[in-house]
Design a protein around this motif. Structure first.
Motif, PDB file in Angstrom:
ATOM      1  N   LEU A   1     -29.328  21.984  -2.408  1.00 29.02           N
ATOM      2  CA  LEU A   1     -29.150  20.882  -1.455  1.00 29.02           C
ATOM      3  C   LEU A   1     -28.911  21.472  -0.063  1.00 29.02           C
ATOM      4  O   LEU A   1     -28.495  22.624   0.067  1.00 29.02           O
ATOM      5  CB  LEU A   1     -27.960  19.997  -1.862  1.00 29.02           C
ATOM      6  N   PRO A   2     -29.156  20.681   0.999  1.00 27.44           N
ATOM      7  CA  PRO A   2     -28.857  21.183   2.351  1.00 27.44           C
ATOM      8  C   PRO A   2     -27.385  21.566   2.469  1.00 27.44           C
ATOM      9  O   PRO A   2     -26.514  20.810   2.024  1.00 27.44           O
ATOM     10  CB  PRO A   2     -29.205  19.985   3.249  1.00 27.44           C
ATOM     11  N   ASN A   3     -27.131  22.711   3.041  1.00 22.47           N
ATOM     12  CA  ASN A   3     -25.757  23.205   3.160  1.00 22.47           C
ATOM     13  C   ASN A   3     -25.071  22.534   4.356  1.00 22.47           C
ATOM     14  O   ASN A   3     -24.820  23.163   5.397  1.00 22.47           O
ATOM     15  CB  ASN A   3     -25.759  24.727   3.315  1.00 22.47           C
ATOM     16  N   ILE A   4     -24.763  21.243   4.183  1.00 25.48           N
ATOM     17  CA  ILE A   4     -24.153  20.467   5.263  1.00 25.48           C
ATOM     18  C   ILE A   4     -22.793  21.037   5.673  1.00 25.48           C
ATOM     19  O   ILE A   4     -22.501  21.133   6.877  1.00 25.48           O
ATOM     20  CB  ILE A   4     -24.024  18.985   4.854  1.00 25.48           C
ATOM     21  N   PRO A   5     -21.914  21.432   4.728  1.00 22.64           N
ATOM     22  CA  PRO A   5     -20.617  21.996   5.145  1.00 22.64           C
ATOM     23  C   PRO A   5     -20.763  23.201   6.069  1.00 22.64           C
ATOM     24  O   PRO A   5     -20.021  23.332   7.043  1.00 22.64           O
ATOM     25  CB  PRO A   5     -19.968  22.383   3.816  1.00 22.64           C
ATOM     26  N   PHE A   6     -21.743  24.087   5.776  1.00 25.45           N
ATOM     27  CA  PHE A   6     -21.927  25.279   6.613  1.00 25.45           C
ATOM     28  C   PHE A   6     -22.306  24.887   8.041  1.00 25.45           C
ATOM     29  O   PHE A   6     -21.728  25.398   9.006  1.00 25.45           O
ATOM     30  CB  PHE A   6     -23.013  26.185   6.018  1.00 25.45           C
TER      31      PHE A   6
END
Length: 251
Positions: A163-168
């Motif tokens: 999944l897209p690494n939104i937290p990063f």
């Protein structure tokens, strides 16, 4: 580069502090930021600037890439995953405090500020409040900058997920944002302190605006400035309305 700061009471004892939009400054920063990795490497390797100057160039390059990616999300078709991601990003951005937005707007290129305020406010108190925002910013954003840096390796590990690494990307943005706010805090504190020590320069820095006073008088009701007055002030003094309303909505 000159920066114009507009200060006025917006709700009860809460004041609004906002910088007038300067299109020329945005164009200057964009023109001096490399657009590709090849241009970035060429600039870094071909000049003899100190390490911190090259670090700022790298940060500006990353920021430019993040802004372009954000624009791409904004233009995504309605209902698409990218569009939903953009909406989620807006919810996160809504949590950013207006003082941070103000401090980020004071770049290293700013050499002096002109503070516009209604004559009903005391000029010395206006400067004191600005100095307080700057001093508080140096403490808060330094702490959160180092905190965000320590979280980067942890969020990088999430890249293994499909999944897209939104937290990063969020932590990366907050790291950049706190760093810019820290730089702006130190710059604003220097400018306001320098003007306070020089009486003649201080009088040149402060601008009591009767027009701003009149707009506030007409639009102040139920303890706060109404929407029409905020819109008129933003148009007259070239302010970002979203940033101004954030000050009014502070609890």
């Amino acid at each position: 580069m000159k920066a114009r700061l507009v200060v006025f009471p917006i709700k009860g004892k809460i004041w609004c502090f906002s910088r007038s939009i300067d299109q020329s400054a945005s164009a200057f920063n964009s023109a001096n930021t490399p657009s590709t990795v090849k241009e970035l490497w060429k600039k870094i390797s071909s000049n003899s600037k100190p390490l911190n100057a090259n670090a700022e160039l790298l940060v500006d390059f990353i920021s430019n890439k993040m802004n372009n990616a954000w624009v791409g999300l904004e233009k995504a078709p309605e209902g698409s995953f990218k569009n939903k991601l953009h909406g989620f990003g807006l919810q996160l951005l809504a949590r950013v405090k207006p003082s941070e937005i103000l401090l980020k707007s004071i770049s290293k290129e700013v050499t002096n500020v002109r503070i516009t305020y209604p004559p009903s406010l005391n000029a010395r108190l206006v400067r004191r409040r600005l100095r307080h925002i700057a001093m508080r910013g140096t403490v808060i954003h330094r702490k959160y900058f180092y905190g965000s840096v320590t979280l980067l390796p942890l969020t990088t590990a999430l890249a293994v997920l499909p999944l897209p690494n939104i937290p990063f990307f969020w932590v990366l943005f907050r790291t950049y944002s706190h760093w810019r706010a820290l730089q702006g805090s130190e710059k604003l504190l220097q400018l306001v302190s320098d003007y306070s020590r020089a009486q003649n320069a201080s009088s040149e820095m402060m601008e009591a605006s009767r027009e701003l006073e009149e707009l506030l008088r007409k639009g102040y009701e139920n303890g706060s400035v109404n929407e029409k007055a905020i819109s008129d002030i933003c148009i007259k003094f070239k302010l970002n309305k979203i940033d101004v309303v954030k000050w009014r909505d502070l609890m």
